[in-house]
Design an enzyme around this catalytic site. Structure first.
Site, PDB file in Angstrom:
ATOM      1  N   GLN A 104       7.617  -6.266 -20.736  1.00 23.97           N
ATOM      2  CA  GLN A 104       7.235  -4.866 -20.536  1.00 23.97           C
ATOM      3  C   GLN A 104       6.256  -4.436 -21.625  1.00 23.97           C
ATOM      4  O   GLN A 104       5.679  -3.359 -21.551  1.00 23.97           O
ATOM      5  CB  GLN A 104       8.468  -3.961 -20.603  1.00 23.97           C
ATOM      6  N   ASN A 105       6.123  -5.280 -22.636  1.00 24.56           N
ATOM      7  CA  ASN A 105       5.310  -4.910 -23.791  1.00 24.56           C
ATOM      8  C   ASN A 105       3.828  -5.070 -23.500  1.00 24.56           C
ATOM      9  O   ASN A 105       3.426  -5.894 -22.678  1.00 24.56           O
ATOM     10  CB  ASN A 105       5.693  -5.771 -25.004  1.00 24.56           C
ATOM     11  N   HIS A 122       3.355  -4.315 -17.572  1.00 28.81           N
ATOM     12  CA  HIS A 122       2.854  -2.954 -17.832  1.00 28.81           C
ATOM     13  C   HIS A 122       1.449  -2.973 -18.410  1.00 28.81           C
ATOM     14  O   HIS A 122       0.969  -1.959 -18.917  1.00 28.81           O
ATOM     15  CB  HIS A 122       3.794  -2.217 -18.802  1.00 28.81           C
ATOM     16  N   CYS A 151     -17.765   2.949 -19.909  1.00 31.84           N
ATOM     17  CA  CYS A 151     -17.982   1.666 -19.242  1.00 31.84           C
ATOM     18  C   CYS A 151     -19.383   1.140 -19.553  1.00 31.84           C
ATOM     19  O   CYS A 151     -20.378   1.863 -19.392  1.00 31.84           O
ATOM     20  CB  CYS A 151     -17.826   1.863 -17.724  1.00 31.84           C
ATOM     21  N   SER A 193      15.957  -1.408 -23.493  1.00 33.41           N
ATOM     22  CA  SER A 193      17.018  -0.400 -23.313  1.00 33.41           C
ATOM     23  C   SER A 193      17.430  -0.327 -21.851  1.00 33.41           C
ATOM     24  O   SER A 193      18.362   0.380 -21.494  1.00 33.41           O
ATOM     25  CB  SER A 193      16.533   0.967 -23.803  1.00 33.41           C
TER      26      SER A 193
HETATM   27  C1  BV8 Z   1       6.920   3.004 -10.729  1.00 32.61           C
HETATM   28  C2  BV8 Z   1       3.219   1.156 -20.686  1.00 32.61           C
HETATM   29  C3  BV8 Z   1       6.639   3.406  -8.416  1.00 32.61           C
HETATM   30  C4  BV8 Z   1       2.911   2.402 -21.407  1.00 32.61           C
HETATM   31  C5  BV8 Z   1       5.417   1.522 -19.822  1.00 32.61           C
HETATM   32  C6  BV8 Z   1       9.824  10.191 -11.614  1.00 32.61           C
HETATM   33  C7  BV8 Z   1       8.469  10.164 -11.326  1.00 32.61           C
HETATM   34  C8  BV8 Z   1       7.730   8.991 -11.338  1.00 32.61           C
HETATM   35  C9  BV8 Z   1       8.366   7.801 -11.627  1.00 32.61           C
HETATM   36  C10 BV8 Z   1       9.701   7.830 -11.929  1.00 32.61           C
HETATM   37  C11 BV8 Z   1      10.434   9.000 -11.919  1.00 32.61           C
HETATM   38  N1  BV8 Z   1      11.719   8.686 -12.248  1.00 32.61           N
HETATM   39  C12 BV8 Z   1      11.815   7.361 -12.471  1.00 32.61           C
HETATM   40  C13 BV8 Z   1      10.607   6.846 -12.281  1.00 32.61           C
HETATM   41  C14 BV8 Z   1      10.255   5.481 -12.409  1.00 32.61           C
HETATM   42  C15 BV8 Z   1       9.636   5.291 -13.805  1.00 32.61           C
HETATM   43  C16 BV8 Z   1      10.773   5.134 -14.798  1.00 32.61           C
HETATM   44  O1  BV8 Z   1      11.392   4.107 -14.815  1.00 32.61           O
HETATM   45  N2  BV8 Z   1      11.045   6.172 -15.595  1.00 32.61           N
HETATM   46  C17 BV8 Z   1      12.145   6.057 -16.534  1.00 32.61           C
HETATM   47  C18 BV8 Z   1      11.761   6.667 -17.873  1.00 32.61           C
HETATM   48  C19 BV8 Z   1      13.364   6.727 -15.899  1.00 32.61           C
HETATM   49  N3  BV8 Z   1       8.892   4.071 -13.693  1.00 32.61           N
HETATM   50  C20 BV8 Z   1       7.596   4.143 -13.394  1.00 32.61           C
HETATM   51  O2  BV8 Z   1       6.953   5.155 -13.295  1.00 32.61           O
HETATM   52  C21 BV8 Z   1       6.963   2.787 -13.127  1.00 32.61           C
HETATM   53  N4  BV8 Z   1       6.264   2.838 -11.888  1.00 32.61           N
HETATM   54  O3  BV8 Z   1       8.111   3.145 -10.665  1.00 32.61           O
HETATM   55  O4  BV8 Z   1       6.065   3.015  -9.640  1.00 32.61           O
HETATM   56  C22 BV8 Z   1       6.663   4.910  -8.415  1.00 32.61           C
HETATM   57  C23 BV8 Z   1       5.473   5.589  -8.478  1.00 32.61           C
HETATM   58  C24 BV8 Z   1       5.494   6.985  -8.404  1.00 32.61           C
HETATM   59  C25 BV8 Z   1       6.711   7.675  -8.267  1.00 32.61           C
HETATM   60  C26 BV8 Z   1       7.919   6.962  -8.258  1.00 32.61           C
HETATM   61  C27 BV8 Z   1       7.892   5.573  -8.330  1.00 32.61           C
HETATM   62  C28 BV8 Z   1       6.000   2.444 -14.233  1.00 32.61           C
HETATM   63  C29 BV8 Z   1       6.771   2.255 -15.517  1.00 32.61           C
HETATM   64  C30 BV8 Z   1       5.818   1.692 -16.577  1.00 32.61           C
HETATM   65  C31 BV8 Z   1       5.713   2.669 -17.707  1.00 32.61           C
HETATM   66  N5  BV8 Z   1       4.911   2.062 -18.766  1.00 32.61           N
HETATM   67  N6  BV8 Z   1       4.640   0.963 -20.739  1.00 32.61           N
HETATM   68  C32 BV8 Z   1       2.591   2.081 -22.840  1.00 32.61           C
HETATM   69  O5  BV8 Z   1       3.180   1.146 -23.405  1.00 32.61           O
HETATM   70  O6  BV8 Z   1       1.768   2.818 -23.386  1.00 32.61           O
HETATM   71  S1  BV8 Z   1       7.077   1.447 -20.019  1.00 32.61           S
HETATM   72  C33 BV8 Z   1       7.477   1.463 -21.674  1.00 32.61           C
HETATM   73  O7  BV8 Z   1       8.888   1.446 -21.702  1.00 32.61           O
HETATM   74  C34 BV8 Z   1       7.056   0.249 -22.474  1.00 32.61           C
HETATM   75  O8  BV8 Z   1       6.412  -0.749 -21.738  1.00 32.61           O
HETATM   76  C35 BV8 Z   1       8.410  -0.292 -22.941  1.00 32.61           C
HETATM   77  O9  BV8 Z   1       8.395  -1.645 -23.142  1.00 32.61           O
HETATM   78  C36 BV8 Z   1       9.212   0.081 -21.763  1.00 32.61           C
HETATM   79  C37 BV8 Z   1      10.668  -0.024 -21.717  1.00 32.61           C
HETATM   80  O10 BV8 Z   1      11.178   0.370 -22.905  1.00 32.61           O
HETATM   81  P1  BV8 Z   1      11.853  -0.804 -23.766  1.00 32.61           P
HETATM   82  O11 BV8 Z   1      10.936  -1.956 -23.785  1.00 32.61           O
HETATM   83  O12 BV8 Z   1      13.217  -1.028 -23.234  1.00 32.61           O
HETATM   84  O13 BV8 Z   1      11.834  -0.171 -25.193  1.00 32.61           O
HETATM   85  P2  BV8 Z   1      12.885   0.847 -25.815  1.00 32.61           P
HETATM   86  O14 BV8 Z   1      12.288   1.393 -27.068  1.00 32.61           O
HETATM   87  O15 BV8 Z   1      13.358   1.776 -24.735  1.00 32.61           O
HETATM   88  O16 BV8 Z   1      14.149  -0.068 -26.189  1.00 32.61           O
HETATM   89  C38 BV8 Z   1      14.034  -1.052 -27.198  1.00 32.61           C
HETATM   90  C39 BV8 Z   1      15.316  -1.857 -27.108  1.00 32.61           C
HETATM   91  O17 BV8 Z   1      15.219  -2.940 -28.029  1.00 32.61           O
HETATM   92  C40 BV8 Z   1      16.539  -1.073 -27.500  1.00 32.61           C
HETATM   93  O18 BV8 Z   1      17.587  -1.381 -26.581  1.00 32.61           O
HETATM   94  C41 BV8 Z   1      16.891  -1.601 -28.892  1.00 32.61           C
HETATM   95  O19 BV8 Z   1      18.303  -1.598 -29.120  1.00 32.61           O
HETATM   96  C42 BV8 Z   1      16.393  -3.000 -28.804  1.00 32.61           C
HETATM   97  N7  BV8 Z   1      15.972  -3.601 -30.074  1.00 32.61           N
HETATM   98  C43 BV8 Z   1      15.338  -2.989 -31.114  1.00 32.61           C
HETATM   99  N8  BV8 Z   1      15.092  -3.910 -32.090  1.00 32.61           N
HETATM  100  C44 BV8 Z   1      15.558  -5.098 -31.618  1.00 32.61           C
HETATM  101  C45 BV8 Z   1      16.119  -4.912 -30.343  1.00 32.61           C
HETATM  102  N9  BV8 Z   1      16.670  -5.910 -29.638  1.00 32.61           N
HETATM  103  C46 BV8 Z   1      16.674  -7.132 -30.193  1.00 32.61           C
HETATM  104  N10 BV8 Z   1      16.150  -7.403 -31.411  1.00 32.61           N
HETATM  105  C47 BV8 Z   1      15.588  -6.412 -32.144  1.00 32.61           C
HETATM  106  N11 BV8 Z   1      15.090  -6.700 -33.373  1.00 32.61           N
END
Ligand code: BV8
Length: 249
Positions: A104-105, A122, A151, A193
């Site tokens: 996802q990164n 992503h 561009c 997460s």
């Molecule tokens: C989609 C690019 C179809 C950006 C990212 C309402 C309207 C529209 C959409 C939605 C909606 N409700 C839900 C959705 C779907 C939405 C979604 O999921 N929302 C969530 C917030 C509920 N998804 C989308 O929109 C996706 N598209 O569904 O299309 C659609 C279209 C229209 C309408 C409906 C559906 C697109 C999602 C992509 C978003 N872009 N990234 C950028 O980076 O600038 S996502 C972003 O979050 C990053 O990529 C990141 O990687 C990702 C996920 O987060 P995590 O990687 O899990 O990171 P986080 O910080 O949360 O957690 C870190 C974890 O690591 C923790 O658990 C921690 O404990 C752990 N950790 C920390 N250190 C360590 C460790 N583990 C091990 N070792 C360590 N040392």
């Protein structure tokens, strides 16, 4: 659902005998490189949360602000390097004929660490896409110019080649991640997460098709209940000894 602080013996056997392996990583795999995670305290920038800025609406409203945020992140990422967790996954890949790394990164660290063909579901922070002609190209300028980059071909406004919240993922990426997750007999979910869709559904998809799911995280997540094993620890500390324990094939 059991949590461990190191890989239990039976999980090593499952890992060694796997034929089709899929790995999903999130921001946690890059945390030890110094790349801020999304939902940790460091996920803030100028009091904006990532979810507010990583949207097409935010970019349409204020492209300069969104580019400033990406410029700040690009500057941060440029100073970081892959960590032992990234490298361990590149080494793990070599042990299987059928291995897919899905991330996802957007930092590009898996490829830098030697993963051959990571699925950057992503997108990638080092690529721009033209809003007019769709031209996608690599751009590693840090810092970026004050005004949003244009561009080189048509002068159109460029955006980061990244999937924002509310945007659909590329069809070919979706089919690749769904296929690999459903055919896997071993699925690792590391440093995420488990809240962002569709990435968060992949472990369940693998599980439903009979895969063993192994989670590595600092703490339990919504995916812990479906994982066969959850190893609590830092990915960069948990993964390298794992490779050591896998017997030569
Ligand atoms: C989609 C690019 C179809 C950006 C990212 C309402 C309207 C529209 C959409 C939605 C909606 N409700 C839900 C959705 C779907 C939405 C979604 O999921 N929302 C969530 C917030 C509920 N998804 C989308 O929109 C996706 N598209 O569904 O299309 C659609 C279209 C229209 C309408 C409906 C559906 C697109 C999602 C992509 C978003 N872009 N990234 C950028 O980076 O600038 S996502 C972003 O979050 C990053 O990529 C990141 O990687 C990702 C996920 O987060 P995590 O990687 O899990 O990171 P986080 O910080 O949360 O957690 C870190 C974890 O690591 C923790 O658990 C921690 O404990 C752990 N950790 C920390 N250190 C360590 C460790 N583990 C091990 N070792 C360590 N040392």
């Amino acid at each position: 659902m059991a949590t461990f602080t190191q890989f239990p013996a039976e999980s090593i056997e499952v890992i060694s005998n796997a034929k089709s392996v899929a790995v999903l990583t999130g921001a946690g795999i890059s945390a030890e490189s110094g790349v801020p995670t999304f939902r940790g305290e460091e996920g803030l920038w100028k009091n904006h949360r990532a979810e507010e800025l990583a949207t097409p609406e935010a970019f349409a409203r204020n492209p300069e602000l969104v580019w400033q945020w990406y410029d700040w992140r690009r500057g941060l990422v440029a100073k970081t390097r892959p960590n032992p967790g990234h490298t361990a996954l590149a080494d793990l890949e070599k042990l299987y004929d059928d291995f897919t790394l899905i991330t996802q990164n957007v930092d590009g660290h898996h490829r830098l660490a030697g993963s051959l063909d990571p699925v950057e579901m992503h997108g990638n922070i080092w690529y721009t896409r033209c809003l007019t002609d769709g031209d996608i190209r690599e751009n590693r300028d840090t810092p970026l110019p004050e005004i949003p980059p244009e561009c080189g071909k048509c002068g159109g406004l460029l955006r980061p080649h990244i999937v924002w919240f509310g945007e659909s993922l590329d069809e070919s990426v979706l089919s690749r991640v769904f296929n690999t997750s459903s055919r896997a007999d071993l699925f690792f979910v590391i440093g995420t997460s488990g809240v962002v869709q569709p990435a968060a559904s992949l472990a369940g998809m693998a599980k439903n098709n009979g895969a063993t799911v192994i989670e590595i995280n600092l703490e339990p997540t919504p995916l812990t209940s479906l994982a066969d094993y959850t190893i609590l620890g830092k990915a960069g500390e948990v993964l390298p000894p794992l490779i050591e324990q896998i017997p030569e094939k």
